[in-house]
Design a protein around this motif. Structure first.
Motif, PDB file in Angstrom:
ATOM      1  N   ILE A   1       0.847  -1.192  -0.161  1.00  0.00           N
ATOM      2  CA  ILE A   1       0.275  -0.143   0.506  1.00  0.00           C
ATOM      3  C   ILE A   1       1.127   1.238  -0.768  1.00  0.00           C
ATOM      4  O   ILE A   1       1.729   1.253   0.797  1.00  0.00           O
ATOM      5  CB  ILE A   1      -1.222  -0.012   1.598  1.00  0.00           C
ATOM      6  N   ILE A   2       0.493   2.418  -1.036  1.00  0.00           N
ATOM      7  CA  ILE A   2       1.752   3.225  -1.022  1.00  0.00           C
ATOM      8  C   ILE A   2       0.858   5.061  -1.683  1.00  0.00           C
ATOM      9  O   ILE A   2      -0.245   4.818  -1.895  1.00  0.00           O
ATOM     10  CB  ILE A   2       2.803   3.384  -1.978  1.00  0.00           C
ATOM     11  N   ASN A   3       1.458   5.765  -1.359  1.00  0.00           N
ATOM     12  CA  ASN A   3       0.865   7.154  -1.646  1.00  0.00           C
ATOM     13  C   ASN A   3       0.471   6.940  -3.079  1.00  0.00           C
ATOM     14  O   ASN A   3       1.132   6.061  -3.793  1.00  0.00           O
ATOM     15  CB  ASN A   3       1.973   8.010  -0.973  1.00  0.00           C
ATOM     16  N   HIS A   4      -0.937   7.839  -3.468  1.00  0.00           N
ATOM     17  CA  HIS A   4      -1.341   7.540  -4.501  1.00  0.00           C
ATOM     18  C   HIS A   4      -0.507   8.213  -5.040  1.00  0.00           C
ATOM     19  O   HIS A   4      -0.052   7.779  -6.532  1.00  0.00           O
ATOM     20  CB  HIS A   4      -2.481   8.630  -4.577  1.00  0.00           C
ATOM     21  N   GLU A   5       0.855   8.677  -5.662  1.00  0.00           N
ATOM     22  CA  GLU A   5       1.619   9.891  -6.607  1.00  0.00           C
ATOM     23  C   GLU A   5       2.545   8.451  -6.758  1.00  0.00           C
ATOM     24  O   GLU A   5       2.485   7.975  -7.675  1.00  0.00           O
ATOM     25  CB  GLU A   5       2.069  11.146  -5.646  1.00  0.00           C
ATOM     26  N   ASP A   6       3.102   7.693  -5.588  1.00  0.00           N
ATOM     27  CA  ASP A   6       3.605   6.781  -5.998  1.00  0.00           C
ATOM     28  C   ASP A   6       3.162   5.833  -7.002  1.00  0.00           C
ATOM     29  O   ASP A   6       3.438   4.929  -8.144  1.00  0.00           O
ATOM     30  CB  ASP A   6       4.597   6.594  -4.652  1.00  0.00           C
TER      31      ASP A   6
ATOM     32  N   VAL B   1       3.105   6.305 -10.476  1.00  0.00           N
ATOM     33  CA  VAL B   1       4.031   6.285 -10.811  1.00  0.00           C
ATOM     34  C   VAL B   1       4.405   5.198 -11.210  1.00  0.00           C
ATOM     35  O   VAL B   1       4.637   4.635 -12.070  1.00  0.00           O
ATOM     36  CB  VAL B   1       5.386   6.969 -10.314  1.00  0.00           C
ATOM     37  N   LEU B   2       4.244   4.422 -10.331  1.00  0.00           N
ATOM     38  CA  LEU B   2       4.616   3.217 -10.167  1.00  0.00           C
ATOM     39  C   LEU B   2       3.886   1.678 -11.130  1.00  0.00           C
ATOM     40  O   LEU B   2       4.247   1.072 -11.675  1.00  0.00           O
ATOM     41  CB  LEU B   2       5.016   2.323  -9.188  1.00  0.00           C
TER      42      LEU B   2
ATOM     43  N   TYR C   1       0.050   2.945 -12.949  1.00  0.00           N
ATOM     44  CA  TYR C   1      -0.284   3.397 -13.804  1.00  0.00           C
ATOM     45  C   TYR C   1       0.714   4.016 -15.309  1.00  0.00           C
ATOM     46  O   TYR C   1      -0.098   3.419 -16.360  1.00  0.00           O
ATOM     47  CB  TYR C   1      -1.187   4.776 -13.514  1.00  0.00           C
ATOM     48  N   GLU C   2       2.408   4.465 -15.059  1.00  0.00           N
ATOM     49  CA  GLU C   2       2.408   4.702 -16.003  1.00  0.00           C
ATOM     50  C   GLU C   2       3.354   3.654 -16.617  1.00  0.00           C
ATOM     51  O   GLU C   2       3.292   3.022 -17.433  1.00  0.00           O
ATOM     52  CB  GLU C   2       3.487   5.616 -15.323  1.00  0.00           C
ATOM     53  N   ARG C   3       3.428   2.028 -15.472  1.00  0.00           N
ATOM     54  CA  ARG C   3       3.827   1.142 -16.194  1.00  0.00           C
ATOM     55  C   ARG C   3       2.718   0.485 -17.499  1.00  0.00           C
ATOM     56  O   ARG C   3       3.152  -0.772 -18.075  1.00  0.00           O
ATOM     57  CB  ARG C   3       5.065   0.396 -15.175  1.00  0.00           C
ATOM     58  N   CYS C   4       1.607   0.700 -16.641  1.00  0.00           N
ATOM     59  CA  CYS C   4       0.453  -0.009 -16.902  1.00  0.00           C
ATOM     60  C   CYS C   4       0.350   0.637 -18.499  1.00  0.00           C
ATOM     61  O   CYS C   4       0.370   0.149 -19.727  1.00  0.00           O
ATOM     62  CB  CYS C   4      -0.777  -0.551 -16.641  1.00  0.00           C
ATOM     63  N   GLU C   5       0.463   2.088 -18.817  1.00  0.00           N
ATOM     64  CA  GLU C   5      -0.155   2.706 -19.753  1.00  0.00           C
ATOM     65  C   GLU C   5       1.754   2.852 -21.059  1.00  0.00           C
ATOM     66  O   GLU C   5       1.343   1.678 -22.064  1.00  0.00           O
ATOM     67  CB  GLU C   5       0.627   4.282 -19.698  1.00  0.00           C
ATOM     68  N   ARG C   6       3.106   2.009 -19.977  1.00  0.00           N
ATOM     69  CA  ARG C   6       4.030   1.905 -21.640  1.00  0.00           C
ATOM     70  C   ARG C   6       3.594   0.507 -21.637  1.00  0.00           C
ATOM     71  O   ARG C   6       3.553  -0.111 -22.649  1.00  0.00           O
ATOM     72  CB  ARG C   6       5.727   1.393 -20.309  1.00  0.00           C
ATOM     73  N   LEU C   7       3.024  -0.690 -21.195  1.00  0.00           N
ATOM     74  CA  LEU C   7       2.125  -2.517 -21.082  1.00  0.00           C
ATOM     75  C   LEU C   7       1.490  -1.855 -22.882  1.00  0.00           C
ATOM     76  O   LEU C   7       1.929  -2.160 -23.867  1.00  0.00           O
ATOM     77  CB  LEU C   7       2.280  -2.544 -20.305  1.00  0.00           C
ATOM     78  N   HIS C   8       0.710  -1.416 -22.427  1.00  0.00           N
ATOM     79  CA  HIS C   8      -0.185  -0.788 -23.627  1.00  0.00           C
ATOM     80  C   HIS C   8      -0.333  -0.269 -24.444  1.00  0.00           C
ATOM     81  O   HIS C   8      -0.331  -0.624 -25.996  1.00  0.00           O
ATOM     82  CB  HIS C   8      -1.766  -0.063 -22.884  1.00  0.00           C
ATOM     83  N   GLU C   9       1.254   0.747 -24.628  1.00  0.00           N
ATOM     84  CA  GLU C   9       1.820   1.566 -25.530  1.00  0.00           C
ATOM     85  C   GLU C   9       2.360  -0.073 -26.530  1.00  0.00           C
ATOM     86  O   GLU C   9       2.686  -0.296 -27.959  1.00  0.00           O
ATOM     87  CB  GLU C   9       1.961   2.061 -25.275  1.00  0.00           C
ATOM     88  N   GLU C  10       3.446  -0.308 -25.754  1.00  0.00           N
ATOM     89  CA  GLU C  10       4.023  -1.906 -26.842  1.00  0.00           C
ATOM     90  C   GLU C  10       2.899  -2.604 -26.729  1.00  0.00           C
ATOM     91  O   GLU C  10       3.586  -3.073 -27.428  1.00  0.00           O
ATOM     92  CB  GLU C  10       4.761  -2.870 -25.264  1.00  0.00           C
ATOM     93  N   LEU C  11       1.954  -3.226 -26.151  1.00  0.00           N
ATOM     94  CA  LEU C  11       1.096  -4.166 -26.927  1.00  0.00           C
ATOM     95  C   LEU C  11       0.827  -3.701 -28.123  1.00  0.00           C
ATOM     96  O   LEU C  11       0.309  -4.019 -29.439  1.00  0.00           O
ATOM     97  CB  LEU C  11      -0.188  -4.570 -26.086  1.00  0.00           C
TER      98      LEU C  11
END
Length: 132
Positions: free
Chosen positions: A103-108, A111-112, A114-124
């Motif tokens: 469980i982490i703060n919302h900004e982390d 970054v950790l 949402y942004e990782r998922c966005e990169r995955l969707h772009e790669e796919l």
């Protein structure tokens, strides 16, 4: 969605690595925790969470050991979910109980996760364009 039924939380495989502290705080006071089932995907008999990770962690914190689920019939990007489950397995996240310590703060979270998922969707998306 199909029939709703109750399962032990430990039988669910997350497809998410982190929980937002802000989202958790917001949902713990909501009736949706008890009334909205967690959508899952049946991957060869394994119940993979398509959503509802925060609700599952909230249920754990409230000392519940089971939660209502529904096998989702939504059209989902199964390749993306498979990759997310792979990330979870690689990082030792096998049940929602493993998310309690993540469980982490919302900004982390933004970054950790949402942004990782966005990169995955772009790669796919890029990979699929190459295959067309």
């Amino acid at each position: 969605m199909s029939e709703r039924f109750e399962v032990r939380i430990e039988y669910l495989q997350p497809s998410q690595l982190y929980i937002s502290k802000d989202k958790l705080r917001a949902i713990r006071n909501k009736e949706t925790l008890k009334s909205v089932p967690v959508p899952v995907i049946d991957f060869d008999g394994k119940l993979v969470m398509a959503d509802g990770h925060t609700r599952a962690v909230a249920a754990i914190i409230e000392d519940r050991d089971s939660i209502f689920i529904e096998i989702t019939d939504e059209k989902l990007d199964l390749e993306a979910y498979e990759e997310c489950v792979k990330w979870c397995v690689e990082e030792g996240v096998f049940t929602p109980y493993d998310l309690v310590g993540r469980i982490i703060n919302h900004e982390d979270y933004r970054v950790l996760w949402y942004e990782r998922c966005e990169r995955l969707h772009e790669e796919l998306k890029s990979k699929r364009r190459c295959l067309d």
